[in-house]
Design a protein around this motif. Sequence first.
Motif, PDB file in Angstrom:
ATOM      1  N   ALA A 107       3.757  -7.408  -5.797  1.00  0.00           N
ATOM      2  CA  ALA A 107       3.155  -6.534  -6.809  1.00  0.00           C
ATOM      3  C   ALA A 107       3.722  -5.122  -6.715  1.00  0.00           C
ATOM      4  CB  ALA A 107       1.639  -6.515  -6.645  1.00  0.00           C
ATOM      5  N   CYS A 109       3.297  -3.758 -10.537  1.00  0.00           N
ATOM      6  CA  CYS A 109       2.187  -4.334 -11.291  1.00  0.00           C
ATOM      7  C   CYS A 109       0.978  -4.408 -10.363  1.00  0.00           C
ATOM      8  CB  CYS A 109       2.542  -5.702 -11.868  1.00  0.00           C
ATOM      9  SG  CYS A 109       2.639  -7.041 -10.676  1.00  0.00           S
ATOM     10  N   SER A 110      -0.159  -4.709 -10.927  1.00  0.00           N
ATOM     11  CA  SER A 110      -1.371  -4.778 -10.116  1.00  0.00           C
ATOM     12  C   SER A 110      -1.357  -6.025  -9.236  1.00  0.00           C
ATOM     13  CB  SER A 110      -2.612  -4.788 -11.007  1.00  0.00           C
ATOM     14  OG  SER A 110      -2.711  -6.020 -11.693  1.00  0.00           O
ATOM     15  N   GLN A 111      -2.055  -5.939  -8.132  1.00  0.00           N
ATOM     16  CA  GLN A 111      -2.150  -7.080  -7.229  1.00  0.00           C
ATOM     17  C   GLN A 111      -2.845  -8.262  -7.916  1.00  0.00           C
ATOM     18  OE1 GLN A 111      -4.952  -8.409  -5.352  1.00  0.00           O
ATOM     19  NE2 GLN A 111      -3.623  -9.820  -4.251  1.00  0.00           N
ATOM     20  N   PRO A 112      -3.912  -8.042  -8.704  1.00  0.00           N
ATOM     21  CA  PRO A 112      -4.530  -9.183  -9.399  1.00  0.00           C
ATOM     22  C   PRO A 112      -3.575  -9.852 -10.400  1.00  0.00           C
ATOM     23  CG  PRO A 112      -6.087  -7.376  -9.285  1.00  0.00           C
ATOM     24  CD  PRO A 112      -4.754  -6.846  -8.810  1.00  0.00           C
ATOM     25  N   ALA A 113      -2.775  -9.047 -11.105  1.00  0.00           N
ATOM     26  CA  ALA A 113      -1.816  -9.629 -12.058  1.00  0.00           C
ATOM     27  C   ALA A 113      -0.768 -10.459 -11.324  1.00  0.00           C
ATOM     28  CB  ALA A 113      -1.144  -8.527 -12.880  1.00  0.00           C
ATOM     29  N   MET A 114      -0.287  -9.940 -10.195  1.00  0.00           N
ATOM     30  CA  MET A 114       0.698 -10.699  -9.418  1.00  0.00           C
ATOM     31  C   MET A 114       0.063 -11.950  -8.838  1.00  0.00           C
ATOM     32  SD  MET A 114       3.796 -11.153  -8.480  1.00  0.00           S
ATOM     33  CE  MET A 114       4.577  -9.608  -8.953  1.00  0.00           C
ATOM     34  N   SER A 115      -1.177 -11.855  -8.398  1.00  0.00           N
ATOM     35  CA  SER A 115      -1.871 -13.037  -7.867  1.00  0.00           C
ATOM     36  C   SER A 115      -1.954 -14.137  -8.919  1.00  0.00           C
ATOM     37  CB  SER A 115      -3.286 -12.682  -7.402  1.00  0.00           C
ATOM     38  OG  SER A 115      -3.234 -11.931  -6.225  1.00  0.00           O
ATOM     39  N   ARG A 116      -2.272 -13.767 -10.160  1.00  0.00           N
ATOM     40  CA  ARG A 116      -2.340 -14.766 -11.236  1.00  0.00           C
ATOM     41  C   ARG A 116      -0.970 -15.406 -11.482  1.00  0.00           C
ATOM     42  NH1 ARG A 116      -5.776 -10.806 -13.207  1.00  0.00           N
ATOM     43  NH2 ARG A 116      -4.158  -9.894 -14.532  1.00  0.00           N
ATOM     44  N   LEU A 117       0.077 -14.576 -11.473  1.00  0.00           N
ATOM     45  CA  LEU A 117       1.428 -15.091 -11.684  1.00  0.00           C
ATOM     46  C   LEU A 117       1.823 -16.033 -10.547  1.00  0.00           C
ATOM     47  CD1 LEU A 117       4.107 -15.130 -13.222  1.00  0.00           C
ATOM     48  CD2 LEU A 117       4.690 -12.994 -12.094  1.00  0.00           C
ATOM     49  N   ARG A 126       0.075 -19.381 -10.791  1.00  0.00           N
ATOM     50  CA  ARG A 126       0.715 -20.259 -11.788  1.00  0.00           C
ATOM     51  C   ARG A 126       1.982 -20.893 -11.205  1.00  0.00           C
ATOM     52  NH1 ARG A 126       2.840 -18.989 -17.875  1.00  0.00           N
ATOM     53  NH2 ARG A 126       3.358 -21.144 -18.314  1.00  0.00           N
TER      54      ARG A 126
END
Length: 129
Positions: free
Chosen positions: A35, A40-48, A51
């Motif tokens: 991230a 980018c945000s840690q939550p956005a990277m976690s979602r990526l 997936r």
Amino acid sequence: MLRRRIHPEGGLTAAQIDVLSLLDDLGRARVTELAERRSCSQPAMSRLVERLVGDGLVVRRVDHEDRRSAHVELTAEGRRLLESARARSADLIAELIATLTPTERGALAAALPVLDRILEADRATGGRR
């Protein structure tokens, strides 16, 4: 659009390829590091990452030194898809360069050392400026 020709519908997104490429360079990384390097945000990277894990392209492994955290690594399938995307990119770029005039190709060739220097500076800072 050039990006769609490189990453056709149903294939990997540019963000997914970016993370796979980063993992290919690093070998393994924590989600927080990914991230940070991609701003980018840690939550956005976690979602990526989730997936990518779900698609079998990366795997999470427990950090043996700190069992509370995990590293993300490419799987063989992730590496295969990344190599395929890179090959498509190289083929497309070669195809586009072939449409240039000799003068335009010369100008492009003259610019390559400067572009290399820019990319090296970006790598040296981890993409952070």
